[in-house]
Scaffold this active site. Sequence first.
Site, short mmCIF file in Angstrom:
data_model
loop_
_atom_site.label_atom_id
_atom_site.label_comp_id
_atom_site.label_asym_id
_atom_site.label_seq_id
_atom_site.Cartn_x
_atom_site.Cartn_y
_atom_site.Cartn_z
CG ASN A 194 7.29 1.90 2.98
OD1 ASN A 194 7.14 3.19 2.96
ND2 ASN A 194 6.23 1.24 2.89
CE1 TYR A 211 3.96 7.69 12.09
CE2 TYR A 211 4.66 10.16 11.83
CZ TYR A 211 4.38 9.03 11.38
OH TYR A 211 4.58 8.57 10.04
CB SER A 234 -0.78 0.21 1.25
OG SER A 234 -1.47 1.20 1.65
N1 LIG Z 1 1.13 9.21 4.50
C1 LIG Z 1 1.92 10.10 5.15
O1 LIG Z 1 1.42 11.11 5.44
C2 LIG Z 1 3.33 9.59 5.54
C3 LIG Z 1 4.04 10.91 6.22
C4 LIG Z 1 5.40 10.72 6.66
C5 LIG Z 1 5.96 9.29 6.88
N2 LIG Z 1 5.04 8.50 6.35
C6 LIG Z 1 5.50 7.03 6.62
O2 LIG Z 1 5.57 6.37 5.27
C7 LIG Z 1 5.58 4.88 5.39
C8 LIG Z 1 4.64 4.02 4.74
O3 LIG Z 1 3.31 4.64 5.04
P1 LIG Z 1 2.21 4.94 4.11
O4 LIG Z 1 1.67 6.16 4.15
O5 LIG Z 1 2.37 4.62 2.71
O6 LIG Z 1 0.96 4.18 4.74
P2 LIG Z 1 0.12 2.80 4.23
O7 LIG Z 1 -0.58 2.39 5.36
O8 LIG Z 1 -0.55 3.12 2.98
O9 LIG Z 1 1.34 1.69 4.16
C9 LIG Z 1 1.95 1.16 5.07
C10 LIG Z 1 2.20 -0.45 4.86
O10 LIG Z 1 3.09 -0.76 5.97
C11 LIG Z 1 2.47 -2.01 6.27
N3 LIG Z 1 2.52 -2.84 7.66
C12 LIG Z 1 1.97 -2.07 8.94
N4 LIG Z 1 2.49 -2.67 9.94
C13 LIG Z 1 3.50 -3.72 9.46
C14 LIG Z 1 4.16 -4.77 9.90
N5 LIG Z 1 4.21 -4.68 11.32
N6 LIG Z 1 5.14 -5.20 9.25
C15 LIG Z 1 5.13 -5.09 7.94
N7 LIG Z 1 4.42 -4.24 7.07
C16 LIG Z 1 3.35 -3.58 8.01
C17 LIG Z 1 0.83 -1.98 5.91
O11 LIG Z 1 0.15 -3.34 5.78
C18 LIG Z 1 0.91 -0.93 4.68
O12 LIG Z 1 0.75 -1.88 3.83
C19 LIG Z 1 5.42 4.64 7.04
O13 LIG Z 1 6.62 4.37 7.71
C20 LIG Z 1 4.79 6.04 7.51
O14 LIG Z 1 5.27 6.22 8.76
C21 LIG Z 1 3.90 8.58 5.83
#
Ligand SMILES: NC(=O)c1ccc[n+]([C@@H]2O[C@H](COP(=O)([O-])OP(=O)(O)OC[C@H]3O[C@@H](n4cnc5c(N)ncnc54)[C@H](O)[C@@H]3O)[C@@H](O)[C@H]2O)c1
Length: 265
Positions: free
Chosen positions: A86, A151, A19
């Site tokens: 990630n 966070y 995702s």
């Molecule tokens: N979306 C934002 O606004 C944002 C901003 C800054 C940083 N981030 C970071 O980006 C990264 C990706 O997040 P995203 O926004 O794409 O969210 P998302 O929820 O779309 O994707 C995160 C993915 O991580 C997987 N995941 C969750 N727990 C897990 C585990 N224990 N083991 C393996 N996989 C696991 C989920 O199944 C999911 O597919 C994260 O580290 C998040 O903290 C996101």
Amino acid sequence: MRADDRPTARRVLVTGAASGLGLALTRLLVERGDEVLATDTDTERPASLPTGARYHPLDVRDDDAWAAALAEADDHWGGLDVLVNNAGVAAGGRIDVETMQEWTRLVDVNLFGVVRGCRAVTPAFKAQGSGHLVNVASLAGLVHAPGMSAYNAVKAGVVALSETLAFELAPHGIDVTVACPSFFRTGLGSSFAGADTVLADTGRRLVDGSRRGADEVAASVLRGVDARRHLVLTDRDGRIAWRAKRLAHPVYAAAMRRAGRRLAR
Ligand SMILES: NC(=O)c1ccc[n+]([C@@H]2O[C@H](COP(=O)([O-])OP(=O)(O)OC[C@H]3O[C@@H](n4cnc5c(N)ncnc54)[C@H](O)[C@@H]3O)[C@@H](O)[C@H]2O)c1
């Protein structure tokens, strides 16, 4: 990444690849001709993944699952060149509302998940004298808005870990990149699970309502990785906030105090 900058095919493991940013990175890497081992918590291969990517289940909290995923990369490609840590979950919570259980969940996935990944691949990277660790932190790891202590603290931990490893592993030919995006649209909002539902609603609105999408953030991360940059601020908002904190601290602190007062109302 290999020591040179030529666009040779690289062997890349991406966590949380089903995702959002992980999926966008997987698609871009496959399009470029890299070998990608996409991983996530699903036992079955997620339908979202591009056909060119392999899939292996990997919960980043599980050392045995790390060993199995690395064995898969060894069997098929004889190792890895890049690990993209990630996977992550969202949290927002005031210090007196959020539970210790939620802090533990955040530390386990968002910090220890990255630590586990770095520990798992470093011996092989050292042995081959090359490798690239790409850790996805957040702008929250650099600038710390009120109401998001777990966070912020955990993502700051990823930033500190990444800087430490950059210096520690450079003599072994290993690069470390830490990506710090601001909010962008993904499925992250669905992973809020804490007790502070007010902050969770705000966080969800910020993620879902962002004008940025995962594809542009992924492209920015990969440009940073290709250039072997250590810190990748993927967007203008983040660059402004980070500069303000370092170069115009009173302006930054005033904005954060205003945010704190709004939260207290
Ligand atoms: N979306 C934002 O606004 C944002 C901003 C800054 C940083 N981030 C970071 O980006 C990264 C990706 O997040 P995203 O926004 O794409 O969210 P998302 O929820 O779309 O994707 C995160 C993915 O991580 C997987 N995941 C969750 N727990 C897990 C585990 N224990 N083991 C393996 N996989 C696991 C989920 O199944 C999911 O597919 C994260 O580290 C998040 O903290 C996101």
